[in-house]
Design a protein around this motif. Structure first.
Motif, mmCIF file in Angstrom:
data_model
loop_
_atom_site.group_PDB
_atom_site.id
_atom_site.type_symbol
_atom_site.label_atom_id
_atom_site.label_comp_id
_atom_site.label_asym_id
_atom_site.label_seq_id
_atom_site.Cartn_x
_atom_site.Cartn_y
_atom_site.Cartn_z
ATOM 1 N N ALA A 125 0.228 -6.422 -15.019
ATOM 2 C CA ALA A 125 -1.003 -7.184 -14.804
ATOM 3 C C ALA A 125 -2.170 -6.587 -15.588
ATOM 4 O O ALA A 125 -3.057 -7.299 -16.044
ATOM 5 C CB ALA A 125 -1.344 -7.218 -13.319
ATOM 6 N N TYR A 126 -2.151 -5.260 -15.694
ATOM 7 C CA TYR A 126 -3.246 -4.561 -16.396
ATOM 8 C C TYR A 126 -2.740 -4.150 -17.768
ATOM 9 O O TYR A 126 -1.868 -3.292 -17.887
ATOM 10 C CB TYR A 126 -3.672 -3.347 -15.565
ATOM 11 C CG TYR A 126 -4.714 -2.462 -16.205
ATOM 12 C CD1 TYR A 126 -5.779 -2.982 -16.936
ATOM 13 C CD2 TYR A 126 -4.643 -1.079 -16.066
ATOM 14 C CE1 TYR A 126 -6.728 -2.164 -17.507
ATOM 15 C CE2 TYR A 126 -5.596 -0.248 -16.620
ATOM 16 C CZ TYR A 126 -6.635 -0.787 -17.355
ATOM 17 O OH TYR A 126 -7.564 0.030 -17.932
ATOM 18 N N GLN A 127 -3.286 -4.783 -18.782
ATOM 19 C CA GLN A 127 -2.728 -4.612 -20.127
ATOM 20 C C GLN A 127 -3.003 -3.240 -20.731
ATOM 21 O O GLN A 127 -2.362 -2.844 -21.695
ATOM 22 C CB GLN A 127 -3.281 -5.688 -21.071
ATOM 23 C CG GLN A 127 -2.838 -7.090 -20.696
ATOM 24 C CD GLN A 127 -3.547 -8.178 -21.494
ATOM 25 O OE1 GLN A 127 -4.336 -7.880 -22.397
ATOM 26 N NE2 GLN A 127 -3.279 -9.417 -21.150
ATOM 27 N N HIS A 128 -3.980 -2.540 -20.203
ATOM 28 C CA HIS A 128 -4.348 -1.265 -20.812
ATOM 29 C C HIS A 128 -3.875 -0.084 -19.968
ATOM 30 O O HIS A 128 -4.337 1.037 -20.158
ATOM 31 C CB HIS A 128 -5.863 -1.207 -21.006
ATOM 32 C CG HIS A 128 -6.395 -2.406 -21.719
ATOM 33 N ND1 HIS A 128 -6.298 -2.552 -23.089
ATOM 34 C CD2 HIS A 128 -6.960 -3.544 -21.259
ATOM 35 C CE1 HIS A 128 -6.819 -3.726 -23.434
ATOM 36 N NE2 HIS A 128 -7.221 -4.347 -22.340
ATOM 37 N N GLY A 129 -2.982 -0.356 -19.024
ATOM 38 C CA GLY A 129 -2.543 0.707 -18.134
ATOM 39 C C GLY A 129 -1.609 1.697 -18.820
ATOM 40 O O GLY A 129 -0.956 1.372 -19.805
ATOM 41 N N SER A 131 0.546 -0.218 -14.554
ATOM 42 C CA SER A 131 -0.013 -1.512 -14.956
ATOM 43 C C SER A 131 0.319 -2.637 -13.975
ATOM 44 O O SER A 131 0.002 -3.790 -14.231
ATOM 45 C CB SER A 131 0.501 -1.887 -16.348
ATOM 46 O OG SER A 131 1.911 -1.988 -16.324
ATOM 47 N N ASP A 132 0.952 -2.299 -12.851
ATOM 48 C CA ASP A 132 1.346 -3.314 -11.873
ATOM 49 C C ASP A 132 0.321 -3.387 -10.740
ATOM 50 O O ASP A 132 -0.311 -2.391 -10.407
ATOM 51 C CB ASP A 132 2.721 -2.986 -11.289
ATOM 52 C CG ASP A 132 3.788 -2.838 -12.377
ATOM 53 O OD1 ASP A 132 3.569 -3.332 -13.501
ATOM 54 O OD2 ASP A 132 4.824 -2.203 -12.095
ATOM 55 N N ILE A 162 -6.401 1.431 -10.517
ATOM 56 C CA ILE A 162 -5.764 1.566 -11.846
ATOM 57 C C ILE A 162 -6.572 0.989 -13.008
ATOM 58 O O ILE A 162 -6.359 1.398 -14.137
ATOM 59 C CB ILE A 162 -4.318 1.014 -11.875
ATOM 60 C CG1 ILE A 162 -4.254 -0.505 -11.826
ATOM 61 C CG2 ILE A 162 -3.437 1.662 -10.817
ATOM 62 C CD1 ILE A 162 -2.891 -1.047 -12.297
ATOM 63 N N LEU A 163 -7.464 0.064 -12.790
ATOM 64 C CA LEU A 163 -8.207 -0.500 -13.921
ATOM 65 C C LEU A 163 -9.400 0.381 -14.240
ATOM 66 O O LEU A 163 -10.340 0.494 -13.457
ATOM 67 C CB LEU A 163 -8.678 -1.934 -13.642
ATOM 68 C CG LEU A 163 -7.688 -3.035 -14.041
ATOM 69 C CD1 LEU A 163 -6.506 -3.088 -13.099
ATOM 70 C CD2 LEU A 163 -8.363 -4.388 -14.121
#
Lengths: 429, 429, 429
Positions: A279-283, A288-289, C331-332
């Motif tokens: 979900a988070y492209q820069h993780g 990134s989940d 996380i972001l």
């Protein structure tokens, strides 16, 4: 009368001694514990928090020397030293490696790193960690085509992870691996079932006591006819363009076939519900989940209703379904509530969820906790956290309001930490 | 300074004496209390928990003798003796039947069974239970075509249950019953309204002070034109194939007509929002319904906005809408928050919900609690549970943080348990 | 050992002295404090509660004399004297105006009204209130075309409110105001961007340190191509009938353009997520908006992923997204959690949310609180409430469970109340 901590502390002393079963982890049987401090700090909880707090992802490059990578991580982690995740790190460092300082910092990590390396060299280290953690068995999560020999059955219990089979069967690599491992050529629904049966049998022979799958939010199960499934499967196997409507019949078809095998082989299915992958492209890797709010478990009902003989151990990622989950455990005979998963594995959520579960669901249907860990060391800290919360909730929400005696509370604790898992997964067999 | 339980205990002593009004139950006026222990254990809370914990549904067959059925239930219920539902059973057995043991088991139920039978034979037993429970009035839930004579108006208040009218009007039996009871031939929107008016009038004459309806999740109300409603109603009455788009206009049309009558007759509408009927296919009778997470109350807004003069007493089944509900009560003048329904009727949820309601909604707009019981005995235990939670929340979240004095807290308690219900339903009239 | 309030009280004494930054308010720079008691009681929290509790909306007519309007409000508000909103009124009346009675009533408001009038006449009253409130800076919320001179930069920080630009650009008045204030003729995507840049520049020159927007539930962001945006914008600017599919590309196009400017000018974006405007048709002014349950923040992910360099300070209105929000902050990297907004600004919710945030999100990514106030007086009461909750949560959920020392807890408090805002918005620059 003053509200007292005595009861809570007495309960905790006993609960701390209960040997637990950890029904879900990502421990690797061949590499179950950390070889280095970097292994410990490489757990996504730390890399993602450090990155979230401002560290460049480049600091995670494996080629960087410890002297550069570790201080960078620790400096960023200082911004997260308020979190329970950081608390786990401190507790395991203290309890397993004798690290006695309150914070881990750029200036004091080297003795800890040495302690980790030295401990890793000790014989039977896995067993030692588990003893110190009062954890009796740790479930592994194994891909369907993974080698299952050389798993120490005294310590570990393999689990068939079904994600690839349900979600990526159209991928040629997955299908080939399936055909290879089962020695069945998959051409239609019937041969697929045979291949899956081969997989399940292999796992059962290797000591597996359950299958497991993680599902995305908005996942909807559906009983599909053999004909619908065959058609969707046919298109998937031919690798051509699939119908837009194929996804649900294909995924449900495979899932129902697998759960039918769970029934035939007497395996519970562990369902981890509600993770949005990438979900988070820069993780950072594994960071990134996310959970997704606003969903319902109702999409599972067709599956739960279709297999009343199969025990489903359900976990949810979003607190949106926390009460719904408890209600399912309350009336659905084949639903067991299992632990507190990932983003829900935070004391403030666990406390509320645990209290509600204890107040409304039969105590025999609650698996208190699992670690979800990648390295054995984390089991100590995570289970310790849960034991403390369990003692507090049993004191304040069970014994004090008169739902039971102190002895009753300890009996509940033993069920949640150990006995239910043993019974549900047939570990004593 | 130590946090003290003295305040909580002082509040509880007073709150325990407040005579409550129970605004929602399923008590039968002709059979309001248990004739036998089996009647008590037949409450779906116990049959569903016993079944959920492993008892075969066959043990519920009415033809089984007590000696077989009761031990089977109690053995299974032992797995649920951690729950608040089990706690209700123990509390009412102790307070109403002098049962003094900590657990109810296969070996000790017979004296309790005798006590229940003996008590049932006493004259004015219903009144006696209500006195012991400090409950002044109990609202009943009556189908629109139910006989309403022989309801003891000193104890009970009938309520018009609208579910069948709104959801099953296309069913010939329902329509015929409506025509029969109202003496109106239903052929179109206008005659339907006349028939409904006949029903409402009959209930008002019989002492009803409200109507009630339970709604499924995702229910959307919609102001429909007379023409749309007439068309959908026409197709429903002709019993032929209905348009796929008919459901909403038909249901909303009937509901709006009923609420218009509530306005004309000065009746509040009790809305129980969010139950999925028959979600669990293997459930025991009355043990197959569930909440559904992820929904919103926004579907009610067209109705709430259309009838500013009608008081809507709202309950929700899912904690998904717990804060939304409080916000509605906060600004919508015609919304009253009512109790803690079914799957939300668990101390861990009640505590949080009650604290938030007390902190954000006018105290005159809160109906603290109702029992939802089928037999009067449960009112004692359920209201006792609520009285304890109310004392705790008022102590910790109201008096201690300085929102009001101890006297203010007791005034709030009297409103929540009694005065608001009297005022809102016009019970003193 | 008894659970002690000593720790909580020690923490509170220190926390009460921390000078806070209030990052979101609706204070008017020219009229920042109340001139009269009526100004205070005109805050929508009181008018909506009074109306909800039964007061006629006619009592809010400005032409009514105080002697009629104020007693009517206070009589209705007596029904809401259990709420935290009422608590704010009493606390500020006591602390800022020396009002010492426990309740404000028809019989005792006149001395308070005099005190308010007298205080308003004192020189430097705004500064005095902020000193007494231990608030160092207050952010304003300014429409894009608002005059920005004569804002006292010692006290206030302007914020560009983007709502009209994103949601009402098709409105000729909005477009004309944009053209006027930017001196750019808006004819296409490129000139729109120039106009927006003009607006942002003007705000930056006037000392703005952020932009802000409030979004409705179900809002979905989407990266749109210049061509899609141009087409949708063209139709909007021509004022003709728009395509039904235009809304998302148009709103997302403007929003992405604005956030691109935030990136270029180094401004964080404050996002208030989830308000349904005008949901309650009979509400008093500013008392008709509601939260909506069951939604997700996932619709923001395309925006959050597209601008990793922009800091997004997120608030949510519904507790449906409370845990999702914490997970995003976890996380972001570009997400900061900000305060407790409006319907979520109730102690029972704040306590749980704050505990979970402190346990799972880096402490540098938490803006503890903002007032959302219209008049400066409310900052004192609202921040006092938050300071008390912060002390309680830090005592019970941070120091007692061993996550940190008392000193660590105070360091966290300083970050949440002051330091994080200073760093994130560059206030020291």
């Amino acid at each position: 009368m003053a509200r007292s901590l005595d009861l809570e502390n007495r309960l905790l002393r006993e609960i701390a001694q209960v040997r637990a079963v950890d029904v879900h982890s990502h421990v690797q049987a061949q590499e179950p514990f950390a070889r280095s401090l970097r292994d410990l700090l490489g757990y996504h909880y730390y890399t993602e928090l450090a990155h979230s707090a401002g560290m460049s992802a480049e600091m995670l490059a494996p080629e960087l020397p410890d002297e550069q990578a570790i201080p960078a991580l620790l400096e960023a982690l200082a911004a997260a030293n308020n979190t329970v995740q950081y608390g786990w790190l401190m507790e395991l460092s203290r309890e397993l490696f004798g690290f006695t300082q309150g914070k881990l910092a750029a200036g004091n990590w080297e003795p800890l790193a040495r302690a980790v390396r030295n401990a890793a060299a000790r014989p039977a280290r896995a067993r030692e960690i588990m003893e110190l953690s009062r954890i009796e068995k740790v479930f592994l999560t194994n891909n369907f085509d993974e080698a299952l020999d050389a798993i120490d059955a005294d310590l570990f219990v393999p689990t068939l992870r079904a994600d690839a089979l349900v979600f990526r069967l159209a991928d040629a690599h997955v299908r080939e691996a399936l055909e290879h491992v089962s020695d069945v050529s998959v051409t239609d629904g019937s041969s697929l079932r045979d291949a899956l049966a081969g997989v399940v049998e292999r796992f059962v022979r290797a000591g597996a006591r359950s299958a497991a799958i993680s599902l995305p939010p908005r996942f909807r199960t559906q009983a599909v006819t053999a004909r619908e499934f065959g058609a969707a499967l046919g298109r998937a196997l031919r690798g051509g363009k699939q119908d837009s409507g194929d996804e649900t019949p294909l995924q449900s078809g495979v899932l129902f076939a697998l759960v039918g095998l769970c029934r035939d082989f007497g395996l519970p299915l562990q369902v981890m519900y509600g993770v949005v992958r990438d979900a988070y492209q820069h993780g950072v890797p594994q960071g990134s989940d996310l959970p997704e709010a606003g969903d319902t478990l109702a999409g599972l009902l067709p599956l739960l209703n279709a297999f009343p003989e199969v025990t489903f151990c359900l976990s949810v990622l979003s607190d949106s379904q926390r009460q719904e989950l408890a209600s399912y455990g309350w009336i659905l005979r084949n639903v067991v509530l299992s632990g507190h998963w990932w983003y829900a594995n935070v004391p403030a959520y666990i406390e509320g969820d645990l209290a509600a579960r204890l107040q409304s669901v039969p105590k025999t249907k609650l698996i208190g906790y699992y670690s979800d860990m990648y390295k054995l060391e984390f089991g100590l800290a995570k289970f310790s956290m849960f034991r403390r919360i369990l003692a507090r909730v049993l004191a304040e929400e069970f014994v004090e309001p008169g739902f039971g005696t102190e002895e009753d509370a300890l009996a509940v604790a033993r069920l949640l930490l150990h006995d239910n898992a043993v019974r549900i997964f047939g570990l004593g067999d």
